[in-house]
Design an enzyme around this catalytic site. Structure first.
Site, PDB file in Angstrom:
ATOM      1  N   SER A  30       6.313 -28.119  41.777  1.00 60.83           N
ATOM      2  CA  SER A  30       7.471 -27.217  41.517  1.00 60.83           C
ATOM      3  C   SER A  30       8.734 -27.891  41.681  1.00 60.83           C
ATOM      4  O   SER A  30       8.819 -28.926  42.116  1.00 60.83           O
ATOM      5  CB  SER A  30       7.188 -26.117  42.608  1.00 60.83           C
ATOM      6  OG  SER A  30       8.415 -25.285  42.623  1.00 60.83           O
ATOM      7  N   TYR A  76       7.315 -23.646  51.487  1.00 59.13           N
ATOM      8  CA  TYR A  76       6.757 -23.768  50.001  1.00 59.13           C
ATOM      9  C   TYR A  76       7.202 -25.139  49.407  1.00 59.13           C
ATOM     10  O   TYR A  76       6.246 -25.765  49.101  1.00 59.13           O
ATOM     11  CB  TYR A  76       7.240 -22.512  49.292  1.00 59.13           C
ATOM     12  CG  TYR A  76       6.736 -22.590  47.937  1.00 59.13           C
ATOM     13  CD1 TYR A  76       5.480 -22.307  47.143  1.00 59.13           C
ATOM     14  CD2 TYR A  76       7.674 -23.197  46.870  1.00 59.13           C
ATOM     15  CE1 TYR A  76       4.992 -22.438  46.001  1.00 59.13           C
ATOM     16  CE2 TYR A  76       7.474 -23.086  45.599  1.00 59.13           C
ATOM     17  CZ  TYR A  76       6.033 -22.738  45.105  1.00 59.13           C
ATOM     18  OH  TYR A  76       5.637 -22.983  43.725  1.00 59.13           O
TER      19      TYR A  76
HETATM   20  N1  LIG Z   1       5.867 -18.781  38.925  1.00 62.10           N
HETATM   21  C1  LIG Z   1       6.717 -19.746  39.033  1.00 62.10           C
HETATM   22  O1  LIG Z   1       7.829 -19.618  38.668  1.00 62.10           O
HETATM   23  C2  LIG Z   1       6.428 -21.200  39.583  1.00 62.10           C
HETATM   24  C3  LIG Z   1       7.399 -22.325  39.656  1.00 62.10           C
HETATM   25  C4  LIG Z   1       6.761 -23.554  40.231  1.00 62.10           C
HETATM   26  C5  LIG Z   1       5.682 -23.513  40.335  1.00 62.10           C
HETATM   27  N2  LIG Z   1       4.798 -22.458  40.425  1.00 62.10           N
HETATM   28  C6  LIG Z   1       3.053 -23.013  40.695  1.00 62.10           C
HETATM   29  O2  LIG Z   1       2.455 -22.603  39.611  1.00 62.10           O
HETATM   30  C7  LIG Z   1       1.041 -22.442  40.109  1.00 62.10           C
HETATM   31  C8  LIG Z   1       0.573 -21.138  39.486  1.00 62.10           C
HETATM   32  O3  LIG Z   1       1.399 -20.164  39.845  1.00 62.10           O
HETATM   33  P1  LIG Z   1       1.698 -18.674  39.012  1.00 62.10           P
HETATM   34  O4  LIG Z   1       3.130 -18.677  39.041  1.00 62.10           O
HETATM   35  O5  LIG Z   1       0.612 -18.786  37.859  1.00 62.10           O
HETATM   36  O6  LIG Z   1       1.166 -17.705  40.087  1.00 62.10           O
HETATM   37  P2  LIG Z   1       0.028 -16.500  40.129  1.00 62.10           P
HETATM   38  O7  LIG Z   1       0.158 -15.905  41.543  1.00 62.10           O
HETATM   39  O8  LIG Z   1       0.277 -15.730  38.853  1.00 62.10           O
HETATM   40  O9  LIG Z   1      -1.311 -17.482  39.974  1.00 62.10           O
HETATM   41  C9  LIG Z   1      -1.856 -18.202  41.006  1.00 62.10           C
HETATM   42  C10 LIG Z   1      -3.314 -18.023  41.178  1.00 62.10           C
HETATM   43  O10 LIG Z   1      -3.760 -19.004  42.094  1.00 62.10           O
HETATM   44  C11 LIG Z   1      -4.817 -18.318  42.921  1.00 62.10           C
HETATM   45  N3  LIG Z   1      -5.119 -18.540  44.206  1.00 62.10           N
HETATM   46  C12 LIG Z   1      -4.219 -18.466  44.781  1.00 62.10           C
HETATM   47  N4  LIG Z   1      -4.533 -18.800  46.159  1.00 62.10           N
HETATM   48  C13 LIG Z   1      -5.933 -19.360  45.894  1.00 62.10           C
HETATM   49  C14 LIG Z   1      -6.887 -19.860  46.740  1.00 62.10           C
HETATM   50  N5  LIG Z   1      -6.856 -19.925  48.078  1.00 62.10           N
HETATM   51  N6  LIG Z   1      -7.950 -20.480  46.102  1.00 62.10           N
HETATM   52  C15 LIG Z   1      -8.223 -19.983  44.897  1.00 62.10           C
HETATM   53  N7  LIG Z   1      -7.331 -19.582  44.002  1.00 62.10           N
HETATM   54  C16 LIG Z   1      -6.195 -19.194  44.529  1.00 62.10           C
HETATM   55  C17 LIG Z   1      -4.563 -16.594  42.608  1.00 62.10           C
HETATM   56  O11 LIG Z   1      -5.552 -15.857  42.998  1.00 62.10           O
HETATM   57  C18 LIG Z   1      -4.104 -16.489  41.278  1.00 62.10           C
HETATM   58  O12 LIG Z   1      -4.935 -16.339  39.958  1.00 62.10           O
HETATM   59  C19 LIG Z   1       1.209 -22.250  41.505  1.00 62.10           C
HETATM   60  O13 LIG Z   1       0.905 -23.519  42.177  1.00 62.10           O
HETATM   61  C20 LIG Z   1       2.795 -22.359  41.756  1.00 62.10           C
HETATM   62  O14 LIG Z   1       3.211 -22.702  43.085  1.00 62.10           O
HETATM   63  C21 LIG Z   1       4.988 -21.445  39.887  1.00 62.10           C
END
Ligand SMILES: NC(=O)c1ccc[n+]([C@@H]2O[C@H](COP(=O)([O-])OP(=O)(O)OC[C@H]3O[C@@H](n4cnc5c(N)ncnc54)[C@H](O)[C@@H]3O)[C@@H](O)[C@H]2O)c1
Length: 249
Positions: free
Chosen positions: A140, A153
């Site tokens: 991130s 985080y």
């Molecule tokens: N959305 C943003 O703005 C953003 C920005 C930077 C980084 N990220 C990172 O991108 C990645 C995906 O995020 P997203 O925005 O698609 O979120 P999201 O919540 O849409 O998807 C995350 C997925 O991870 C799964 N998950 C969570 N905990 C879990 C566990 N213990 N075991 C198995 N699966 C698990 C959830 O069920 C979900 O399907 C994450 O690592 C997040 O930190 C997101």
């Protein structure tokens, strides 16, 4: 493009957001995908989104559970016959004002975001082929840029970034690449879910850091993940790909 014909991908977090978009993109480009997530419903929706491709297998597991990770990697090998690419996307976010930061917050963020990523890397590296194996870890921009209420985080994602860079150095001699991808703000349930923020948080800071290109759609991150994992990224390792729409220009 068919950059992933014959390529077997183990993907975590495939049940939502960036993970789902990545599954759709990789399947569309010919990959066989083994998608892991906690959410059965999320995985079912991802299979539906990969409509008719017939190239996705799903597996419910908690990425922070060591036994479950070992089982998941074994199941992926059994289902696909091997693993060529690992993509770690699963992650959680909790806003944690410093005066309310708990050990439980810290433990859960690190267990899912950092330990989960590390365990999948360790186990998948027993399977990835020398010369062509690839790991893409989603970190991130919070790993390297300050944001209020994101201390825990950010620390967990900073750990993912540092872990990935050192792992890249450690496995380069095998010809295995490790690429951390750092998104900025992406429209997914992770950012949209109002329960992430306590009701009384001052969110004015976030209002000021809107990226010049706007918030990303998950597909825009999936495209960069696919690039990093593909032969187009074959000279790319140990370098962070920051995908943030210019938030930190
Ligand atoms: N959305 C943003 O703005 C953003 C920005 C930077 C980084 N990220 C990172 O991108 C990645 C995906 O995020 P997203 O925005 O698609 O979120 P999201 O919540 O849409 O998807 C995350 C997925 O991870 C799964 N998950 C969570 N905990 C879990 C566990 N213990 N075991 C198995 N699966 C698990 C959830 O069920 C979900 O399907 C994450 O690592 C997040 O930190 C997101």
């Amino acid at each position: 493009m068919h950059r992933f014909e014959g390529v077997r991908v183990l993907l975590t977090g495939g049940g939502s957001g960036i993970g789902r978009a990545t599954a759709v993109r990789l399947v569309a480009e010919g990959a066989e995908v083994f998608a892991v997530d906690l959410s059965k419903e999320g995985l079912e929706a991802t299979v539906a989104a990969c409509s008719g491709a017939g190239r996705i297998v799903t597996h419910r597991a908690d990425v922070g559970d060591e036994t479950a990770v070992v089982e998941a990697v074994g199941a992926a090998v059994a289902a696909l016959g091997g693993i060529d690419v690992l993509v770690n996307v699963a992650g959680i976010h909790r806003a944690t004002p410093i005066d309310r930061l708990t050990v439980e917050d810290l433990n859960r963020l690190f267990t899912v975001n950092t330990v989960g990523t590390a365990l999948f890397c360790r186990e998948a590296l027993r399977q990835l082929p020398d010369g062509t194996g690839v790991i893409v870890n989603v970190a991130s921009t919070a790993a390297a840029h300050g944001n209020p209420y994101m201390t825990a985080y950010a620390a967990s994602k900073g750990a993912v970034l540092g872990f990935s860079l050192s792992l890249a150095a450690e496995v380069a001699h095998r010809g295995i690449r490790v690429v951390p991808v750092s998104p900025g703000t992406v429209r997914t349930p992770l950012t949209a879910n109002p329960r992430v923020l306590p009701d009384d948080l001052d969110t004015s800071y976030y209002a000021r850091i809107r990226p010049p290109l706007g918030a990303a759609e998950p597909e825009q991150i999936a495209g960069v993940i696919a690039f990093a994992a593909s032969r187009d990224g074959s000279y790319l390792t140990g370098a962070e790909l920051r995908v943030d729409g210019g938030s930190h220009i």
